[in-house]
Scaffold this motif. Structure first.
Motif, short mmCIF file in Angstrom:
data_model
loop_
_atom_site.label_atom_id
_atom_site.label_comp_id
_atom_site.label_asym_id
_atom_site.label_seq_id
_atom_site.Cartn_x
_atom_site.Cartn_y
_atom_site.Cartn_z
N ASP A 289 4.09 -1.96 -11.13
CA ASP A 289 5.05 -1.33 -10.08
C ASP A 289 5.69 -1.82 -8.79
OD1 ASP A 289 7.39 -0.21 -10.75
OD2 ASP A 289 6.50 1.49 -10.27
N ASN B 227 -1.95 5.56 -6.17
CA ASN B 227 -0.94 6.48 -7.07
C ASN B 227 -1.36 7.29 -7.71
OD1 ASN B 227 -2.42 3.96 -8.25
ND2 ASN B 227 -1.09 4.31 -9.74
N PHE C 201 2.06 5.46 7.10
CA PHE C 201 1.21 4.21 7.66
C PHE C 201 1.46 4.07 9.61
CE2 PHE C 201 1.36 3.89 3.36
CZ PHE C 201 0.05 2.90 3.69
N PHE D 8 -7.74 3.48 -0.58
CA PHE D 8 -7.82 1.88 -0.34
C PHE D 8 -8.51 1.77 0.09
CE2 PHE D 8 -3.04 4.25 1.38
CZ PHE D 8 -2.06 3.74 0.10
N LYS E 189 6.95 14.15 -1.30
CA LYS E 189 6.39 14.17 -3.01
C LYS E 189 5.63 16.15 -2.94
CE LYS E 189 5.29 10.60 -5.88
NZ LYS E 189 5.13 9.96 -6.70
N PHE F 118 10.18 0.64 3.67
CA PHE F 118 10.76 -0.61 3.16
C PHE F 118 11.82 -1.29 2.81
CE2 PHE F 118 8.43 2.18 -0.87
CZ PHE F 118 7.11 1.42 -0.30
N GLU G 153 0.50 -1.92 -0.10
CA GLU G 153 -0.45 0.02 0.34
C GLU G 153 1.05 1.79 0.06
OE1 GLU G 153 -2.47 -0.05 2.90
OE2 GLU G 153 -3.86 -2.07 1.95
N ALA G 154 2.69 0.83 1.01
CA ALA G 154 2.93 1.96 1.15
C ALA G 154 3.20 2.73 -0.47
CB ALA G 154 3.83 1.75 1.53
N ALA G 155 3.93 1.30 -1.14
CA ALA G 155 4.16 1.55 -2.68
C ALA G 155 3.10 2.19 -3.40
CB ALA G 155 4.67 0.27 -3.36
N LEU G 156 2.30 1.51 -4.00
CA LEU G 156 0.84 2.45 -4.36
C LEU G 156 1.24 4.08 -3.82
CD1 LEU G 156 -2.08 -0.41 -4.40
CD2 LEU G 156 -0.10 0.32 -5.52
N ASP G 157 0.35 4.63 -2.46
CA ASP G 157 0.63 5.46 -2.24
C ASP G 157 1.52 6.00 -2.59
OD1 ASP G 157 -0.74 6.91 -0.20
OD2 ASP G 157 1.62 7.23 0.77
N LEU G 158 3.30 5.57 -2.86
CA LEU G 158 3.94 6.98 -3.43
C LEU G 158 3.93 6.97 -5.03
CD1 LEU G 158 6.93 6.04 -0.93
CD2 LEU G 158 5.15 7.50 -0.96
N GLY G 159 2.90 6.19 -5.54
CA GLY G 159 3.27 6.45 -7.57
C GLY G 159 3.07 5.07 -8.26
N CYS G 160 3.45 3.96 -7.18
CA CYS G 160 3.08 3.26 -8.14
C CYS G 160 1.84 2.79 -9.06
CB CYS G 160 4.16 1.91 -7.04
SG CYS G 160 5.76 1.46 -6.83
N THR G 161 2.13 1.79 -9.95
CA THR G 161 0.90 1.07 -10.36
C THR G 161 0.77 -0.47 -9.66
OG1 THR G 161 2.42 0.33 -11.97
CG2 THR G 161 0.89 1.60 -12.38
N PRO G 162 -0.26 -0.76 -9.72
CA PRO G 162 0.01 -2.20 -8.71
C PRO G 162 1.48 -3.63 -9.47
CG PRO G 162 -2.45 -1.88 -8.99
CD PRO G 162 -1.27 -0.41 -9.68
N PHE H 218 12.54 7.06 -2.63
CA PHE H 218 11.31 5.76 -3.58
C PHE H 218 10.04 6.33 -4.32
CE2 PHE H 218 7.88 2.99 -4.41
CZ PHE H 218 8.53 1.35 -4.17
#
Ligand SMILES: Nc1ncnc2c1ncn2[C@@H]1O[C@H](COP(=O)(O)OP(=O)(O)OP(=O)(O)O)[C@@H](O)[C@H]1O
Ligand SMILES: [Mg+2]
Lengths: 264, 371
Positions: free
Chosen positions: A173, B83, B91, B62, B160, B97, A162-171, B108
């Motif tokens: 990615d 995104n 969180f 979410f 960001k 990570f 979720e953190a990765a999505l939150d930072l702009g990743c597509t699922p 990131f």
């Protein structure tokens, strides 16, 4: 460190001797100069040389390597996908059935797996050869990959994705740049396991192969029936070396995976 | 300067309109309506399970609302994935990570924007300075202390420069001293970056310290949205009053009200008391009155000039260093609490247990509310 009691020293020695004495004997006799397997006639690497001249063995080794690599790659992909479906699919219809069925080939006798695959290939009219052995090996070793990867996924913190999505990743990615690197040790360990399982499988391979594709275990087994040649000892020593390295690497990698799990 | 929530021309950054969220049979949010303005430090406060995290995750993208609308910056957020929102979240578990260094974690999100390599490096340095972690850029998360991880998570979420930062109990894992220090750091960073913060907490002191406004929630509903002072001093309901601090509650029947002030008959004492009505009250209606312990004055002699007073016997005294709390038993058997600062060392003949005393409080300290 505490000193071991004499009893523990004895039981450890006896235990290890029981396990490894036969293998040690085999390794020693692979360096025997004599043609007779049981008579020691001095040290020589003659049989290793002869082994390398033996076309039939080299062909079988090549087939085994090909089958091992192909089937372990297929098994790793399928097993990882199955592990994700089980861990992430939520409570979809038939989940219990699916998870039971994924694990079934682990407890199923190899004879039965081999026989049923043979029947399938015959009824579909698939010509037997490298292709069918690869399919058969991928089928039974993907379960092991699935078990290893599932164990890692069960401790995986979803909020990382979720953190990765939150930072702009597509699922996709997020999967590629966060999930996969974190579970990679388990995937690699699963792949090594699948590769090793394929290398030393005799039963399933002999059911599903055809005349064009003889794997090394089949070749060894059939030549042993004509008498044990020192060449086989040399070959076995090489395989023992290979498997030992494989197991060492897998356990080191998996230790890394466990450490990684603790740190997330 | 008027606050944006009092200015009818101000446009809110977040507009939550009658939002409902159900998980199967559980209603986590029940018709929540809320406006949050740019630059606010907004706290969601409430007991465990009241829906705070759910509301935050709805803003982050979410969760999808079962009913109602969420607008951020004028745009309807239905179906917009996380995104694609100018929103970042810190969180509760930090979700750093583990395979990346501190600098890698902060970079990131930046790597997934249009920034050049050198711009990313500059921004990472800026963030490291902001949270004072310049020396730890090369470490992995598992080589950091809890407080350091918390700061990495904050830096990563702020990197960001989001319009809106969501924080889910960001200080939950820290010990008390570090928490208080970090509260001020968070406020500082919020002011410096001028980002809108929405923070979830179930610690009322934390909310009171940091927030520009607080939404008190219970059971998926919002009970009251107000500034910390107003939440504390003029609660709109008994639930808010008792959630936000210790309080004495008097039951009675309203016998006069002009909207500005009111009197009621305190049932257990059969006395008329005065106070300020928090809700519109009709004469003859049952009501409750809340009085904060620190507003209650203790004296030996009857304070005849105070309209609200009652006699009782000191039952016990809790000495807390800077303040003392007195539990006083009234003649109907109930216990009243009074709290006062210990300005000088207590003398032996000061208030002792079993002494008969008078309690009194001004009209402005009493809030009369519907039961
Ligand atoms: N994914 C989910 N599935 C089912 N029920 C859920 C889910 N997420 C939350 N809930 C329920 O919704 C309600 C609100 O949960 P939420 O996590 O928002 O509470 P909270 O206010 O954040 O509590 P806490 O202070 O304990 O974190 C709870 O009753 C919870 O059990
Ligand atoms: Mg929560």
């Amino acid at each position: 460190m505490k000193r071991m009691s004499p009893f523990n020293v004895v039981s450890l020695t006896v235990g290890f001797a029981f396990l490894y004495l036969p293998i040690l004997l085999l390794v020693i006799y692979s360096f025997n100069a004599s043609q007779l397997v049981t008579v020691w006639a001095g040290f020589s690497t003659r049989w290793y040389g002869e082994l390398l001249q033996n076309e039939a063995f080299l062909d079988a080794a090549w087939v085994t390597l090909k089958v091992g690599l192909l089937s372990s790659v297929v098994a790793t992909m399928l097993g990882t996908m199955a592990a994700f479906a089980l861990a992430r699919g939520g409570r979809f219809r038939g989940r219990t059935l699916f998870s039971g069925m994924v694990y079934a080939p682990i407890v199923m006798p190899e004879i039965i797996t081999g026989l049923s695959l043979l029947l399938l290939f015959i009824s579909l009219g698939v010509p037997r050869g490298v292709f069918t052995v690869v399919l058969a090996h991928a089928t039974f070793s993907m379960c092991f990959v699935c078990v290893v990867v599932s164990a890692r996924l069960s401790t995986f913190d979803r909020s990382l994705e979720e953190a990765a999505l939150d930072l702009g990743c597509t699922p996709w990615d997020a999967f590629r740049s966060v999930t996969l690197p974190i579970i990679a040790p388990a995937v690699i360990a699963g792949w090594l396991l699948a590769f090793t399982l394929s290398l030393d499988d005799l039963v399933i391979a002999s059911f599903t192969t055809g005349p064009s594709a003889t794997t090394l275990p089949i070749k060894v087994y059939s030549s042993i029936r004509l008498g044990v040649s020192p060449e086989i000892n040399a070959l076995s020593t090489l395989i023992i070396g290979l498997v030992t390295v494989g197991i060492l690497v897998a356990s080191v990698v998996n230790k890394g995976a466990l450490l990684g799990a603790r740190n997330t | 300067m008027t606050s944006p929530w009092e200015d009818s021309n101000a446009t809110p950054l977040i507009r939550i309109d009658k939002v409902t969220k159900r998980f199967g049979g559980v209603t986590a949010l029940d018709g929540v309506t809320l406006d949050i303005y740019p630059g606010e430090f907004f706290a969601l406060l409430g007991p465990s399970g009241c829906g705070k995290t759910t509301l935050l995750r709805l803003l982050g993208g979410f969760e999808e609302a079962t009913g109602g609308h969420v607008h951020i910056d004028g745009r309807d957020m239905a179906g917009v994935p996380p995104n694609e929102r100018a929103v970042n979240m810190m969180f509760q578990s930090y979700a750093l990570f583990p395979h990346l260094t501190v600098a890698g974690n902060i970079a990131f999100g930046l790597k997934r924007s249009a920034l050049t390599k050198s711009a990313i490096a500059a921004r990472v340095d800026e963030m490291l300075r902001l949270v004072q972690l310049e020396d730890l850029a090369k470490r992995k998360p598992h080589q950091l202390s809890g407080g350091q991880r918390q700061r990495v998570a904050l830096a990563r979420a702020l990197a960001k420069a989001p319009k809106l930062l969501l924080l889910d109990e960001p200080l939950g894992a820290l010990d008390k001293k570090l928490r208080q220090q970090t509260q001020f750091e968070l406020m500082n960073i919020q002011a410096k970056t001028n980002t809108t913060f929405v923070i979830v907490t179930h610690d009322k002191d934390e909310a009171m310290t940091m927030a520009s406004r607080i939404a008190v929630m219970d059971n998926g509903r919002i009970l009251q949205v107000d500034t910390p002072e107003r939440i504390y001093q003029s609660p709109k309901s008994i639930a808010v009053a008792s959630f936000i601090g210790d309080t004495n509650i008097l039951e009675g029947i309203c016998n006069w009200s002009d909207g500005e002030s009111a009197t009621f008959d305190w049932t257990s004492q059969s006395r008329d008391m005065t106070g300020i009505p928090g809700n519109a009250l009709a004469v003859g209606e049952r009501c409750r009155c809340v009085v904060r312990p620190e507003q209650v004055v203790i004296t030996f002699d009857e304070p005849t000039d105070m309209p609200n007073r009652v006699q009782g016997i000191v039952e016990d005294i809790a000495y807390l260093g800077n303040v003392s709390t007195y539990h006083v038993r009234l003649n109907d058997g109930s216990v009243f609490t009074s709290q006062s600062m210990n300005r000088q060392p207590l003398s032996p003949d000061a208030l002792g247990v079993n002494r008969s005393v008078w309690l009194s409080w001004p009209e402005s300290a009493a809030r009369i509310l519907r039961p």
